[in-house]
Design an enzyme around this catalytic site. Structure first.
Site, short mmCIF file in Angstrom:
data_model
loop_
_atom_site.label_atom_id
_atom_site.label_comp_id
_atom_site.label_asym_id
_atom_site.label_seq_id
_atom_site.Cartn_x
_atom_site.Cartn_y
_atom_site.Cartn_z
N SER A 22 4.08 5.46 9.96
CA SER A 22 3.16 6.58 10.15
C SER A 22 3.27 7.15 11.56
CB SER A 22 1.72 6.15 9.89
OG SER A 22 1.54 5.79 8.54
N ASP A 312 -2.21 2.36 0.98
CA ASP A 312 -0.90 1.70 0.98
C ASP A 312 -0.98 0.19 0.88
OD1 ASP A 312 0.51 4.04 1.01
OD2 ASP A 312 0.88 4.04 3.16
N ARG A 343 1.04 3.40 -8.84
CA ARG A 343 0.91 2.04 -8.31
C ARG A 343 -0.20 1.25 -8.99
NH1 ARG A 343 1.99 3.25 -1.88
NH2 ARG A 343 4.27 3.37 -2.04
#
Length: 435
Positions: A22, A312, A343
């Site tokens: 990031s 995440d 996911r």
């Protein structure tokens, strides 16, 4: 892509956590928008970061990989951006990086000419409606194809007021925060609903400030941006990545013995939330040799996990929940359905193959803890780096070996993951069908 046969066994040793993906995205972009030469150190050339490097290069930055740092000759001041603009078509290849795509769409609108964005995998399924609305309001031309990424834009972004919902991906807001300070006039971003993923916005504001640009954040309800600012060129070191550290923190919670090095304890990364989540579940953290090591000697218990601020890390904390006492609920995690894969569905499918008890909900998961995972099954990464790494950590707790399909996808964010896993005592070998 290949398959790995991974054998059970706890991990032990020290690991240098890779640089934050990031922060690396943000550093490369700010440096590339700078007024001179910047040096970015501690950078990992994952697929996503390479995509951002090449994208900013296509917009005029000169970026060179040196032995242990990245040298970035910036596009320069707002005046030079205008001077260097050429009416032409440029192609910006985002590979499979959602960050690259959403950060670069407004940045490319600093320039005259046609910008064509292309990519692979599920990137064409990532929604961009937030930008299309802005384009419609400002008369910027655009066209796209359904199901694949092939977006063309033509026209320059103008300063003004931008109203955005807070529950959209923070990547849209970040893209505007990068771009608006370089426009001729002053701008304001108004957030119309409660902001999610504040941690990612904090990272953006920190990086922008480090490079000399000022933005006023009024409690995440509005952002005041003066125009005609200049990104300064600086030397910048990328800090360690808590989203990657999460895999090893979770391994420690599951009885491994890993010291995690190169993490910034006062980091603004939203994925640092993994520490709070695991501590609620029973992890105890200690300092050791300038690193962090965790253990859960008294066992793990269930909790409620809000995925809105740290999506995440949800796959791997779901693994810990699957081996904790009680029932864990993961909420506000619907955004995980439009990542590299769905996911929520992938975590449910693959961990349940190992003996977990997970029920998939529209916006989250219900996870009933079990005492052990069985192994002796074939699991699939869904070609998603975070699912692959979650399965690797899961293998340490299985009774028998597992076979992981499509393991190479970790290169998207953590190219040396399998080397680190092996150095910590992980045992695996290539497996071919028929063996």
């Amino acid at each position: 892509m290949g398959n790995l046969k991974i054998y059970p066994g706890k991990l032990s040793g020290e690991v240098k956590i890779p640089p934050s993906k990031s922060m690396a995205h943000r550093a490369v972009i700010c440096a590339a928008l700078g007024d001179g030469v910047s040096k970015v150190t501690n950078i990992d050339y994952s697929d996503d970061i390479i995509a951002t490097i090449e994208a900013m290069s296509s917009l005029g930055a000169k970026i060179t990989k040196k032995e242990d740092y990245l040298e970035v000759y910036g596009i320069n001041s707002p005046e030079n951006i205008k001077a260097n603009s050429v009416k032409e078509q440029r192609t910006i290849d985002c590979n499979e990086s959602g960050s690259t795509l959403r950060f670069l769409v407004p940045i490319a609108a600093l320039f005259d000419g046609v910008n064509r964005f292309v990519g692979r995998g599920n990137l064409g399924k990532r929604p961009l409606d937030t930008y299309y609305k802005i384009f419609d309001e400002q008369g910027i031309k655009y066209s796209y194809k359904d199901g694949i990424l092939d977006l063309k834009t033509e026209g320059k972004l103008k300063a003004g007021e931008f109203k955005m919902e807070g529950n959209i991906s923070s990547q849209f807001i970040t893209g505007l925060l990068f771009t608006l300070p370089l426009l001729d006039g002053d701008s304001k971003i108004v957030i119309t609903t409660e902001m999610e993923s504040k941690g990612y916005i904090d990272l953006t504001l920190r990086a922008i400030k480090d490079f000399g640009v000022e933005i006023i954040n009024n409690n995440y309800e509005e952002f005041i941006i003066k125009g005609n600012q200049i990104y300064k060129s600086i030397d910048y070191r990328v800090e360690g990545d808590y989203s990657q550290a999460a895999f090893f923190f979770c391994a420690d919670a599951l009885s491994s013995n890993i010291v995690l090095n190169d993490l910034k304890l006062d980091s603004l990364q939203g994925d640092k939330e993994v520490i709070d989540i695991l501590q609620r579940m029973g992890l105890k953290l200690n300092n050791k040799d300038n690193g962090l090591i965790g253990s859960a000697s008294l066992g793990l218990k269930s909790t409620i996990i809000d995925g809105s601020q740290c999506p995440d890390i949800i796959p791997v904390v779901s693994l810990v929940a699957a081996l904790s006492e009680g029932t864990t609920e993961i909420i506000n995690a619907g955004r995980l359905r439009i990542k590299e894969c769905d996911r929520l569905a992938a975590v449910t499918s693959e961990l349940n193959k190992l003996g977990a008890k997970i029920i998939e909900k529209e916006e989250g998961l219900i996870i009933e803890g079990v005492k052990e995972l069985k192994g002796n099954v074939e699991v699939w990464s869904h070609k998603d780096h975070r699912i692959a790494m979650t399965m690797a950590i899961a293998s340490t707790m299985c009774k028998e070996r597992i076979i992981l399909k499509d393991y190479e996808c970790v290169s998207k964010s953590y190219p040396q993951f399998w080397d680190d896993f092996k150095n910590l005592g992980g045992v695996f070998d290539e497996w071919n069908v028929g063996e």
